[in-house]
Design a protein around this motif. Sequence first.
Motif, short mmCIF file in Angstrom:
data_model
loop_
_atom_site.label_atom_id
_atom_site.label_comp_id
_atom_site.label_asym_id
_atom_site.label_seq_id
_atom_site.Cartn_x
_atom_site.Cartn_y
_atom_site.Cartn_z
N ASP A 28 -37.42 -37.07 -41.18
CA ASP A 28 -38.10 -38.36 -41.09
C ASP A 28 -39.58 -38.15 -40.78
O ASP A 28 -40.45 -38.85 -41.32
CB ASP A 28 -37.46 -39.23 -40.01
CG ASP A 28 -36.17 -39.90 -40.47
OD1 ASP A 28 -36.01 -40.12 -41.68
OD2 ASP A 28 -35.32 -40.19 -39.60
N ARG A 84 -41.50 -37.03 -43.91
CA ARG A 84 -41.82 -38.16 -44.79
C ARG A 84 -43.00 -38.96 -44.24
O ARG A 84 -43.88 -39.39 -45.00
CB ARG A 84 -40.61 -39.10 -44.91
CG ARG A 84 -39.44 -38.56 -45.70
CD ARG A 84 -38.39 -39.64 -45.97
NE ARG A 84 -37.91 -40.28 -44.75
CZ ARG A 84 -38.28 -41.48 -44.31
NH1 ARG A 84 -39.18 -42.20 -44.98
NH2 ARG A 84 -37.77 -41.97 -43.19
N ALA A 85 -43.01 -39.14 -42.93
CA ALA A 85 -44.09 -39.90 -42.31
C ALA A 85 -45.43 -39.20 -42.48
O ALA A 85 -46.45 -39.85 -42.79
CB ALA A 85 -43.79 -40.11 -40.82
N LYS A 138 -46.75 -39.66 -45.91
CA LYS A 138 -47.25 -41.03 -46.02
C LYS A 138 -48.66 -41.15 -45.46
O LYS A 138 -49.55 -41.74 -46.07
CB LYS A 138 -46.32 -41.98 -45.25
CG LYS A 138 -45.17 -42.54 -46.03
CD LYS A 138 -45.53 -43.89 -46.61
CE LYS A 138 -44.32 -44.57 -47.21
NZ LYS A 138 -44.70 -45.84 -47.89
N SER A 172 -45.04 -48.61 -39.18
CA SER A 172 -44.17 -49.54 -39.90
C SER A 172 -44.99 -50.61 -40.62
O SER A 172 -44.77 -50.88 -41.81
CB SER A 172 -43.20 -50.19 -38.92
OG SER A 172 -42.41 -51.17 -39.56
N ASN A 215 -45.50 -48.79 -44.01
CA ASN A 215 -44.14 -49.11 -44.45
C ASN A 215 -43.19 -47.93 -44.25
O ASN A 215 -42.36 -47.62 -45.10
CB ASN A 215 -44.13 -49.55 -45.92
CG ASN A 215 -42.81 -50.20 -46.32
OD1 ASN A 215 -42.14 -50.82 -45.50
ND2 ASN A 215 -42.43 -50.03 -47.59
N TRP A 216 -43.31 -47.29 -43.09
CA TRP A 216 -42.43 -46.17 -42.77
C TRP A 216 -41.50 -46.54 -41.63
O TRP A 216 -41.91 -47.15 -40.64
CB TRP A 216 -43.24 -44.93 -42.37
CG TRP A 216 -42.38 -43.80 -41.87
CD1 TRP A 216 -41.79 -42.83 -42.61
CD2 TRP A 216 -41.97 -43.56 -40.50
NE1 TRP A 216 -41.05 -41.99 -41.80
CE2 TRP A 216 -41.14 -42.41 -40.50
CE3 TRP A 216 -42.24 -44.19 -39.28
CZ2 TRP A 216 -40.58 -41.89 -39.34
CZ3 TRP A 216 -41.68 -43.69 -38.12
CH2 TRP A 216 -40.85 -42.55 -38.15
N GLN A 217 -40.24 -46.14 -41.78
CA GLN A 217 -39.25 -46.26 -40.72
C GLN A 217 -38.39 -45.00 -40.74
O GLN A 217 -38.14 -44.44 -41.82
CB GLN A 217 -38.34 -47.48 -40.93
CG GLN A 217 -39.03 -48.81 -40.84
CD GLN A 217 -39.25 -49.25 -39.40
OE1 GLN A 217 -38.77 -48.62 -38.48
NE2 GLN A 217 -39.98 -50.34 -39.22
#
Length: 360
Positions: free
Chosen positions: A242, A245-246, A249, A316, A320-322
């Motif tokens: 996770d 991915r962040a 981003k 977030s 738009n990341w969670q």
Amino acid sequence: MKKILITGGAGFIGSAVVRHIISNTQDSVINLDKLTYAGNLESLVSVEASERYAFEQVDICDRAQLDRVFSQHQPDVVMHLAAESHVDRSITGPSDFIQTNIVGTYTLLEAARHYWMQLDAEHKAAFRFHHISTDEVYGDLPHLDEQEGQAVNQELPLFTETTPYAPSSPYSASKASSDHLVRAWLRTYGLPTIVTNCSNNYGPYHFPEKLIPLVILNALEGKPLPIYGKGDQIRDWLYVEDHARALYKVVTEGKIGETYNIGGHNEKQNLEVVQTICSILDSLVPKATPYAEQITYVTDRPGHDRRYAIDATKMSNELNWQPEETFETGLRKTVEWYLANQEWSQHVQDGTYQRERLGI
């Protein structure tokens, strides 16, 4: 398609970022790593054959080699993850942390700045220097038992991007110093920098000096599972994939000069983490007695922070990341990975670390 220079790409978080980029994007990666005790190229076997992957064994304190790498590979982006990162190890030997985290970051900033200044206008405008840091630079937060008269369901404060710095250990102080350097190079020289601060990572390929892999491996070998103090220290846990991915981003969509806090929304006491690992092992590899019977309470770490917790609202709302993994799903995946990859665990420790206690 970008060329991304990743420092510390053979480490725990760095290798996850490399694997994510090669597997999920069309970008190229130059992995620059000194290969200290915690760096292991076995963590990158799945991507090492890719034409979009290159490895350079270089110390970030070596300016001449950094200049060569920048000149040879012409990166569009730098993601700076190379760091000494274990608090206990920083208590035992702080000098490596000062050298790598402060001097190394300074050296890399200067190499990046001189490279960036020579780029044409288009590439100069697109260049990014992304510095990956930790929530530990903020110090610690109030713990429930420190809030006199506070209701159990009342919210405790979280780290935000504007929380003042108050580092407690040689490790966190060295990372705070590097954060300040990065921001100064933006303010003074205009180098386009971004900073992220993350909570505790866990997942596959984690060096066994850290709590979760150490407990898994000790449990399987019938060794004590050490709990510092009462085990009531609270951490926010973030699954490493996770986090990868962040970070991608942020480096592709984040704004120059901004700070982004990245957290997993999983506050857990250390004792609860260890007990959960024991429960998972009880179900996956049962033995005559519960693994929790191996829990042992030991002298606490000097200056141990009581609680960390990240407010990741900005990630977030703006990017738009969670996190996709809950703590329960991520921890089970982690335990299953270590059960399936015990050879990796053995190789990464050979001759460097035998899970002895540091930082006393």
